[in-house]
Design a protein around this motif. Structure first.
Motif, mmCIF file in Angstrom:
data_model
loop_
_atom_site.group_PDB
_atom_site.id
_atom_site.type_symbol
_atom_site.label_atom_id
_atom_site.label_comp_id
_atom_site.label_asym_id
_atom_site.label_seq_id
_atom_site.Cartn_x
_atom_site.Cartn_y
_atom_site.Cartn_z
ATOM 1 N N ARG A 1 0.823 -1.213 0.000
ATOM 2 C CA ARG A 1 0.000 0.000 0.000
ATOM 3 C C ARG A 1 0.859 1.268 0.000
ATOM 4 N N ASN A 2 1.919 1.268 0.778
ATOM 5 C CA ASN A 2 2.786 2.448 0.820
ATOM 6 C C ASN A 2 3.410 2.737 -0.544
ATOM 7 N N ASP A 3 3.830 1.689 -1.247
ATOM 8 C CA ASP A 3 4.413 1.882 -2.576
ATOM 9 C C ASP A 3 3.358 2.377 -3.559
ATOM 10 N N LEU A 4 2.141 1.863 -3.433
ATOM 11 C CA LEU A 4 1.049 2.341 -4.268
ATOM 12 C C LEU A 4 0.847 3.840 -4.081
ATOM 13 N N LYS B 1 11.346 12.569 13.226
ATOM 14 C CA LYS B 1 10.176 12.350 14.084
ATOM 15 C C LYS B 1 9.818 10.874 14.217
ATOM 16 N N THR B 2 9.939 10.123 13.149
ATOM 17 C CA THR B 2 9.654 8.691 13.262
ATOM 18 C C THR B 2 10.717 7.987 14.095
ATOM 19 N N SER B 3 11.942 8.488 14.050
ATOM 20 C CA SER B 3 13.010 7.851 14.832
ATOM 21 C C SER B 3 12.826 8.045 16.331
ATOM 22 N N VAL B 4 12.141 9.128 16.738
ATOM 23 C CA VAL B 4 11.920 9.368 18.166
ATOM 24 C C VAL B 4 10.519 8.961 18.601
ATOM 25 N N GLY B 5 9.752 8.359 17.677
ATOM 26 C CA GLY B 5 8.447 7.819 18.037
ATOM 27 C C GLY B 5 7.304 8.802 18.079
ATOM 28 N N SER B 6 7.455 9.961 17.424
ATOM 29 C CA SER B 6 6.356 10.938 17.424
ATOM 30 C C SER B 6 5.149 10.411 16.663
ATOM 31 N N TRP B 7 5.387 9.664 15.601
ATOM 32 C CA TRP B 7 4.339 8.967 14.850
ATOM 33 C C TRP B 7 4.996 7.846 14.080
ATOM 34 N N SER B 8 4.201 6.986 13.472
ATOM 35 C CA SER B 8 4.758 5.835 12.759
ATOM 36 C C SER B 8 3.902 5.507 11.550
ATOM 37 N N TYR B 9 4.502 4.775 10.609
ATOM 38 C CA TYR B 9 3.838 4.372 9.375
ATOM 39 C C TYR B 9 3.692 2.862 9.326
ATOM 40 N N GLU B 10 2.777 2.424 8.497
ATOM 41 C CA GLU B 10 2.581 1.000 8.255
ATOM 42 C C GLU B 10 3.845 0.414 7.624
ATOM 43 N N ASP B 11 4.191 -0.796 8.041
ATOM 44 C CA ASP B 11 5.344 -1.478 7.452
ATOM 45 C C ASP B 11 5.010 -1.951 6.036
ATOM 46 N N GLY B 12 6.045 -2.220 5.291
ATOM 47 C CA GLY B 12 5.856 -2.798 3.969
ATOM 48 C C GLY B 12 6.310 -1.867 2.858
ATOM 49 N N GLY B 13 6.658 -2.496 1.727
ATOM 50 C CA GLY B 13 7.065 -1.718 0.576
ATOM 51 C C GLY B 13 8.568 -1.538 0.509
ATOM 52 N N VAL B 14 9.008 -1.037 -0.636
ATOM 53 C CA VAL B 14 10.435 -0.814 -0.850
ATOM 54 C C VAL B 14 10.751 0.663 -1.096
ATOM 55 N N LEU B 15 9.734 1.452 -1.360
ATOM 56 C CA LEU B 15 9.951 2.870 -1.653
ATOM 57 C C LEU B 15 9.886 3.676 -0.364
ATOM 58 N N VAL C 1 10.361 5.791 6.860
ATOM 59 C CA VAL C 1 9.509 6.812 6.240
ATOM 60 C C VAL C 1 9.209 6.452 4.786
ATOM 61 N N PRO C 2 7.968 6.080 4.459
ATOM 62 C CA PRO C 2 7.611 5.853 3.056
ATOM 63 C C PRO C 2 7.698 7.165 2.280
ATOM 64 N N LEU C 3 8.097 7.081 1.020
ATOM 65 C CA LEU C 3 8.370 8.282 0.248
ATOM 66 C C LEU C 3 7.126 9.122 -0.040
ATOM 67 N N GLY D 1 -5.286 5.389 8.130
ATOM 68 C CA GLY D 1 -4.086 4.620 8.430
ATOM 69 C C GLY D 1 -2.841 5.042 7.684
ATOM 70 N N ALA D 2 -2.832 6.254 7.110
ATOM 71 C CA ALA D 2 -1.631 6.717 6.412
ATOM 72 C C ALA D 2 -0.455 6.781 7.385
ATOM 73 N N TRP D 3 -0.712 7.204 8.590
ATOM 74 C CA TRP D 3 0.240 7.144 9.703
ATOM 75 C C TRP D 3 -0.568 7.191 10.977
ATOM 76 N N ILE D 4 0.024 6.889 12.100
ATOM 77 C CA ILE D 4 -0.697 6.943 13.368
ATOM 78 C C ILE D 4 0.199 7.574 14.427
ATOM 79 N N TYR D 5 -0.450 8.223 15.388
ATOM 80 C CA TYR D 5 0.241 8.759 16.554
ATOM 81 C C TYR D 5 0.202 7.699 17.654
ATOM 82 N N PRO D 6 1.081 7.807 18.647
ATOM 83 C CA PRO D 6 1.111 6.801 19.707
ATOM 84 C C PRO D 6 -0.244 6.581 20.384
#
Length: 292
Positions: free
Chosen positions: A70-73, A113-127, A132-134, A239-244
């Motif tokens: 989904r992230n690559d899409l 921000k993702t490295s310090v846990g402010s928010w996160s993205y769904e796993d998966g994809g290569v892009l 951080v998905p592109l 679900g594009a990204w989520i906060y804690p």
């Protein structure tokens, strides 16, 4: 400054033909101005609206186990939207530079921000870069697209605009604070105060159709931040990204996030001034109407 792209020139000519017989005073004239204002705002938002629609559609209808993640899409869709904007002559090459700048600035902040846990993205994809998905950079680019397009469409002018170097200094401090507040004292409220002091006397003149309206820039910042917050709620619900606080189930993004978006508006305005330097309103006898 080129006010319209070729496609927008044709749309503008058609609109003037349709509205040429409309009244210049009274309730009907105010209705026309309101409808034109809404149409221009919708047109300015086209990049962000299309991207948000794709995000929602991908969540609703794209299978979780599809060969293409989904992230690559979303990355491919964002690139297609951007390419379509340019090929369709809906966006100028000059505007693309500031949009790319938004992309770079936004991606840099996303990586931290993702490295310090402010928010996160769904796993998966290569892009992606790290976690951080592109496609995330395109969400900042959508803000940049709106900013540069609204500048043209409404022929924005600014009365008593502050010194550009001063606004850049405040914007730089805001960007740095997005990083440093995780380790040292958070100065965001001092930065809000700085924005108020710097822009307190600045009024934005907005040309709609026949009328020009005047609005305090500080109010304009708040309104745009509010709409970004609404879009953010839609995107996180998809679900594009989520906060804690949303990990156990989606809940509304706190209104306190408006402060962050308000600060982001300062950065956004300064980036746009690199392409469209702020100009004062023309010295004419035309009367501007205040929105407050």
């Amino acid at each position: 400054m080129t006010r319209y792209t070729p496609v927008e020139e044709r749309i503008d000519a058609l609109a003037h033909r349709l509205l040429s017989d409309s009244s210049t005073t009274g309730a009907r004239a105010r209705l026309v101005e309101f409808l034109v204002f809404g149409a221009k705002q919708a047109w300015a938002c086209v990049f962000g609206a299309l991207l948000l629609a794709v995000i929602v559609a991908a969540r609703l209808w794209w299978p979780d186990d599809a060969a293409l993640a989904r992230n690559d899409l979303l990355v491919l869709a964002a690139v297609a939207i951007q390419a379509g904007m340019l090929l369709g002559r809906l966006e100028s090459g000059r505007e693309l530079w500031v949009i790319v700048l938004f992309h770079v600035v936004g991606t840099g902040m996303e990586l931290f921000k993702t490295s310090v846990g402010s928010w996160s993205y769904e796993d998966g994809g290569v892009l992606h870069i790290g976690a951080v998905p592109l496609f995330s950079g395109f969400m900042y680019a959508a803000v940049g697209s709106y900013m540069v397009r609204v500048y043209r469409l409404f022929d924005l002018r600014f009365a008593r605009y502050p010194l550009v170097w001063l606004t850049a200094l405040v914007a730089g401090a805001i960007y740095v604070n997005f990083f440093t507040h995780h380790y040292v004292f958070d100065v965001r409220w001092f930065l809000i105060a700085a924005i108020v002091v710097v822009y307190a006397r600045t009024a934005m003149h907005v040309r709609v159709f026949r009328s020009t309206f005047r609005m305090p820039v500080l109010l304009a910042f708040l309104l745009v931040a509010l709409f970004i917050w609404i879009a953010e709620n839609i995107a996180t619900a998809a679900g594009a990204w989520i906060y804690p606080h949303q990990e156990a189930g989606w809940t509304l993004v706190p209104l306190t996030k408006l402060v962050a978006w308000y600060l982001l508006m300062m950065i956004s305005v300064v980036l746009v001034t690199f392409v469209y330097p702020p100009k004062p309103p023309p010295q004419t006898r035309e009367v501007s109407q205040s929105v407050v």
